[in-house]
Design an enzyme around this catalytic site. Structure first.
Site, PDB file in Angstrom:
ATOM      1  N   GLU A 129      52.233  66.215 -32.902  1.00  0.00           N
ATOM      2  CA  GLU A 129      50.770  66.258 -32.940  1.00  0.00           C
ATOM      3  C   GLU A 129      50.331  65.951 -31.521  1.00  0.00           C
ATOM      4  OE1 GLU A 129      47.618  65.724 -32.238  1.00  0.00           O
ATOM      5  OE2 GLU A 129      47.302  63.906 -33.460  1.00  0.00           O
ATOM      6  N   GLU A 179      44.493  65.729 -22.229  1.00  0.00           N
ATOM      7  CA  GLU A 179      45.724  64.925 -22.307  1.00  0.00           C
ATOM      8  C   GLU A 179      46.938  65.681 -21.777  1.00  0.00           C
ATOM      9  OE1 GLU A 179      46.496  62.850 -26.001  1.00  0.00           O
ATOM     10  OE2 GLU A 179      44.375  62.839 -26.535  1.00  0.00           O
TER      11      GLU A 179
END
Lengths: 375, 375
Positions: free
Chosen positions: A132, A141
């Site tokens: 994930e 990110e």
């Protein structure tokens, strides 16, 4: 501004690992944050179904979970019959994942490895990579980089990616947030002016040379930083378009590093204000072409009246908003690149113009550029 | 958890410079934050007066400003007649300091040097070191270390420190915050219990092994982390005591690294609840013994009905609060050490007991330990 030694990222500039850990990984070391993700039922239901509706991909297989966090995906994979699950986690959360695996009786299947996936050595190639890795608007990110690297190094040629596909969506929206943010920004600047006056009067220092840099700093903060929002579908005022698609089996680091997408969207009736754009993502669990999923599962973070996710949507507000008439078209280009001083953050540029019916005889408005930061 | 290379701190363990920059210095790169400090009139008035009431220490002198930020102290030193001011700043704020010096016509006096003070080379020794290095409860941020190192390396034997002295104060207090924080904590734990139940029911994973670590994490966050507060003097329920004093001319890195202070404070009448303790600081600008200030200036961050500072006070709340009677005495010891994984944060331990009049015949209550984190 980064200093000191650090590891080299294949995707580009040198990354200071110490700073990266302080800036990024540290968040994931808190159980509170893990709980937030584990309480996101859209996320949980999708991953749970992707595994348990497709146990053929896990039964007796070797699985790698990239960034296991609390270990939930690794435990599910074990429960679905995996022979072995390597669960890699860079933070101290690894200890909790190990406890949780033991607490659920799968300690012999799930091997938790504390370390960054780039540094880890596995004893064998794997059949499945599950992860994930999605950040806000999918790519914040830059964790997909780590999944790509893990895939290139550890996935068997016949292996399957979970998820298998990912898409970034963008849509024109209306929103009341822009007005409030502009007001905040203006208040801060009024306050700055009296600060300049006071510092001059009481302390004999003229600070006015800092007005422009302060203005830029505050403009960035209040007006150009993407806002987390949970939009209602009725705030979408034109058909959403796909800004980028990834096949997780074949996407390269270069693919993941930037987005360049042109768009042309007809604005819907009933609204007359274009406030800006929203971005979100979905991912699919389809298996691979030669070994498709028994049941395709999708995880979407699109605006919904019923279901929200911890990702929400990212909102980019134009200042000022654009007045339009029914049938007008917003066209332009979206360019996303990584922030210079932090490869996990993004710089966005919307180059856009409104095509009005009254311009139909050939006179088109010039393009406007709006810069945003996904921080 | 820190990784990668880093510079060695003289005070102790290896510090990862990249992480330290990401965790600490980055804040000071924002003008918004500089403005906050520049708008603190207690801070500004004290430093301004310390310089302009004691221009003899600056006139035709060589000055070093450690961590100049926007450059205000360096500019004042120049305005007070300094021959040369070296203004060292680790962040990009150095560029603004340079602009500000130029904007105030002292660019020939003030030389802004971007870099950390530990790495900087000056062409000469200095007569004065001025610095605004104080963090919450004085020692948070551990910036005094940098000032000590600069002093040992660059201050002439006859040199003066601005400020010259610093003191940490502690007092027993009453406060309504403890009740609210306890309620927050209890709510989070109730929520955790239904989370455990749901995760077990819907997703087949038993998370109860994480209950204890989650409880500890949340207890730390809600109940053991020092709270910023602007106390009213009436909340103080016993005479404040000095937990540590520094002579900035002679203090060593070892002195700055920890605090060990015993106390015995009689609780005042009119209150019957000891909620915890508050910590604050003051600093004095006295010059040096052989070369004293013309006018001693003091900067205090103690609770005040009229004046507040951006430092406020740090509050440490006992759970549960202690009921006491007039004339009871709270006695114990305060130990402060640096946090293991971040040398700029502090771990505090209050070892305390209440001496009640009814215990006067020799039966004393045992000591209780309360741990806190200054983050």
């Amino acid at each position: 501004m980064s200093r000191g030694a650090g590891g080299a990222s294949m995707a580009g500039p040198v990354v200071d690992k110490g700073a990266d850990f302080a800036n990024y990984f540290c968040t994931y070391a808190f159980l509170y944050h893990q709980k937030e993700m584990l309480s996101d039922s859209v996320r949980m239901d999708a991953y749970h179904a992707s595994i348990f509706k497709n146990t053929k991909h896990f039964k007796n297989k070797i699985v790698l979970d990239v960034g296991t966090g609390s270990g939930i995906l690794a435990i599910w994979a074990a429960q679905a019959g995996a022979k072995k699950v390597y669960a890699v986690e860079a933070t101290k959360m690894a200890e909790h994942a190990r406890q949780l695996a033991a607490g659920n009786g799968v300690q012999d299947i799930v091997e938790v490895i504390e370390g960054s996936i780039e540094d880890v050595e596995l004893p064998e190639m794997v059949d499945v990579i599950i992860s994930e890795w999605m950040g806000y608007f999918l790519i914040r990110e830059s964790m997909f980089d780590s999944v790509i690297k893990a895939r290139d190094r550890w996935l068997k040629p016949t292996g399957v990616m979970y998820p298998s596909h990912a898409r970034m969506w963008v849509a024109p929206i209306r929103s009341g947030l822009g007005k409030a943010k502009l007001q905040d920004y203006e208040n801060v600047m009024v306050d700055w002016d009296s600060f300049i006056q006071d510092t001059n009067d009481y302390y004999g220092v003229n600070m006015s040379v800092l007005t422009k840099p302060f203005q830029e700093e505050q403009k960035k903060y209040y007006l150009q930083t993407a806002l987390w929002n949970n939009l209602h579908p009725s705030q979408i005022i034109g058909a959403p378009f796909i800004a980028k698609e990834f096949d997780c089996l074949t996407a390269s680091l270069k693919d993941a590093a930037s987005v360049h997408s042109s768009f042309q969207v007809e604005l819907w009736e009933g609204q007359l204000k274009l406030s800006g754009f929203a971005g979100w993502f979905d991912v699919q669990f389809k298996g691979r072409a030669e070994d498709p999923a028994d049941q395709i599962i999708e995880l979407t973070t699109s605006p919904s009246a019923e279901k929200s996710t911890h990702w929400g949507q990212q909102v980019f507000l134009l200042q000022p908003p654009l007045d339009y008439e029914c049938g007008n078209i917003i066209e332009g280009q979206l360019d996303i690149t990584r922030a210079k001083d932090n490869h996990r953050l993004m710089d966005l540029k919307f180059t856009h113009r409104l095509i009005r019916s009254r311009d139909a005889n050939g006179v088109l408005a010039p393009f406007t550029c709006s810069d945003f930061y996904l921080e």
